[in-house]
Design a protein around this motif. Sequence first.
Motif, mmCIF file in Angstrom:
data_model
loop_
_atom_site.group_PDB
_atom_site.id
_atom_site.type_symbol
_atom_site.label_atom_id
_atom_site.label_comp_id
_atom_site.label_asym_id
_atom_site.label_seq_id
_atom_site.Cartn_x
_atom_site.Cartn_y
_atom_site.Cartn_z
ATOM 1 N N PRO A 150 81.884 43.410 49.374
ATOM 2 C CA PRO A 150 82.541 43.513 48.069
ATOM 3 C C PRO A 150 84.056 43.491 48.206
ATOM 4 O O PRO A 150 84.625 44.200 49.039
ATOM 5 C CB PRO A 150 82.053 44.862 47.533
ATOM 6 C CG PRO A 150 81.720 45.664 48.756
ATOM 7 C CD PRO A 150 81.223 44.675 49.770
ATOM 8 N N THR A 176 85.098 48.821 42.598
ATOM 9 C CA THR A 176 84.570 48.853 43.965
ATOM 10 C C THR A 176 85.471 49.605 44.939
ATOM 11 O O THR A 176 85.138 49.695 46.122
ATOM 12 C CB THR A 176 84.369 47.430 44.494
ATOM 13 O OG1 THR A 176 85.637 46.753 44.498
ATOM 14 C CG2 THR A 176 83.377 46.649 43.638
ATOM 15 N N SER A 201 81.462 49.665 52.890
ATOM 16 C CA SER A 201 80.683 48.415 52.829
ATOM 17 C C SER A 201 81.126 47.456 53.935
ATOM 18 O O SER A 201 80.295 46.757 54.531
ATOM 19 C CB SER A 201 80.840 47.750 51.457
ATOM 20 O OG SER A 201 80.288 48.547 50.433
ATOM 21 N N LEU A 235 77.388 43.382 43.696
ATOM 22 C CA LEU A 235 78.388 44.129 44.464
ATOM 23 C C LEU A 235 79.396 44.805 43.542
ATOM 24 O O LEU A 235 79.754 45.972 43.742
ATOM 25 C CB LEU A 235 79.121 43.203 45.434
ATOM 26 C CG LEU A 235 78.279 42.562 46.534
ATOM 27 C CD1 LEU A 235 79.148 41.672 47.421
ATOM 28 C CD2 LEU A 235 77.570 43.614 47.390
ATOM 29 N N ASN A 236 79.878 44.078 42.528
ATOM 30 C CA ASN A 236 80.903 44.624 41.638
ATOM 31 C C ASN A 236 80.472 45.924 40.970
ATOM 32 O O ASN A 236 81.286 46.822 40.765
ATOM 33 C CB ASN A 236 81.247 43.608 40.542
ATOM 34 C CG ASN A 236 82.100 42.470 41.046
ATOM 35 O OD1 ASN A 236 82.389 42.374 42.231
ATOM 36 N ND2 ASN A 236 82.502 41.593 40.138
ATOM 37 N N SER A 239 78.121 48.052 42.042
ATOM 38 C CA SER A 239 77.564 49.052 42.954
ATOM 39 C C SER A 239 78.530 50.219 43.141
ATOM 40 O O SER A 239 79.743 50.023 43.254
ATOM 41 C CB SER A 239 77.252 48.424 44.315
ATOM 42 O OG SER A 239 76.686 49.386 45.194
ATOM 43 N N THR A 240 77.979 51.418 43.183
ATOM 44 C CA THR A 240 78.775 52.603 43.499
ATOM 45 C C THR A 240 78.383 53.165 44.871
ATOM 46 O O THR A 240 78.839 54.239 45.247
ATOM 47 C CB THR A 240 78.591 53.692 42.425
ATOM 48 O OG1 THR A 240 77.203 54.069 42.344
ATOM 49 C CG2 THR A 240 79.059 53.207 41.064
#
Length: 323
Positions: free
Chosen positions: A221, A231, A238, A276-277, A279-280
């Motif tokens: 990300p 992100t 990541s 991906l954007n 996702s935490t």
Amino acid sequence: MSKGSFPEIPRRPGALRGAPLAVSLAGVAAAGLAGWLMWDTGGDSGDGAKHPVGAASATKAPAPSAPKPPASPSSPAPGKPSGSPSQKPSPADDGPLPDGPLKGKVVVVDPGHNIRNSQHTAEINRSVDIGTGHKECDTTGTSTDSGYAEAAFSLDVAHRLRTILRAQGAQVTFTHDGDRPYGPCVTERAEIGNKARADAAVSIHADGSAVGNRGFHVILPAAVRGGRADTGPIVGPSKELGARIAGKFVQATGSAPSNYIGDKTALDERGDLGGLNLSTVPKVFIECGNMRDPQDAALLTDGAWRQKAAQGIANGITDFLRG
């Protein structure tokens, strides 16, 4: 590249998540991946992790209506997948978790696409908000020239990966298990990982690029912020997760990093993928090879190689989670 030539990444002290990357990715690339050529290419432009198609690249493969029956394991036909088209879960996948080095850890596995997406084009083509813009709910994915679908490949590797991780005590959650009429949308795929409070999340794919473009790459990300997307907290962990998966994937499969994406590092940063954007939790995508290249397709359709791929991904996740 010979097996094991990707240098080991030193283990981290301290916390598992949110820690700074313990090794220079540029150093990893220079030491372990030098000599691989880079090509400018593309593929699927949806949130299946592919890049926009360039003039020299193959167009996206026609969407398969259903996976083709597997050839006999004893004498597979050329270009056909060996082994079952979707690895069946082992009995251990449904039983109690054993004690192991990953006990207490949660891993979300996201099998890319869905074999039924092509039957629900209106649903998967609808626009969803990924924070920094809008994209399709999902895409059909690609396939080999012989018709082996990316969706079948990704689910097969996901089943193998789940078996390996559960044997080490990890709780494994799927975003889907081939049991949905389509999707889920990329927004829901991210949300499943967030709700599970995953310690790591991996989305499994295979690319659909031009013949001659070979190898695997891991998508990380980018730092993005807009709408529901932020992100910032996951970019560092990541990157570490992706670097460890890349190194272990080389060791397990003997496959080379991509010669067309990632600038010889096997790592590629993207800011246009909803999975991906939104996702935490630490999350990456892995493109295990190029389905449109005959040499890569021969690997992707081989059951023994898919087992190695699952093992490499599992080893990278384990390395990341154990610190």
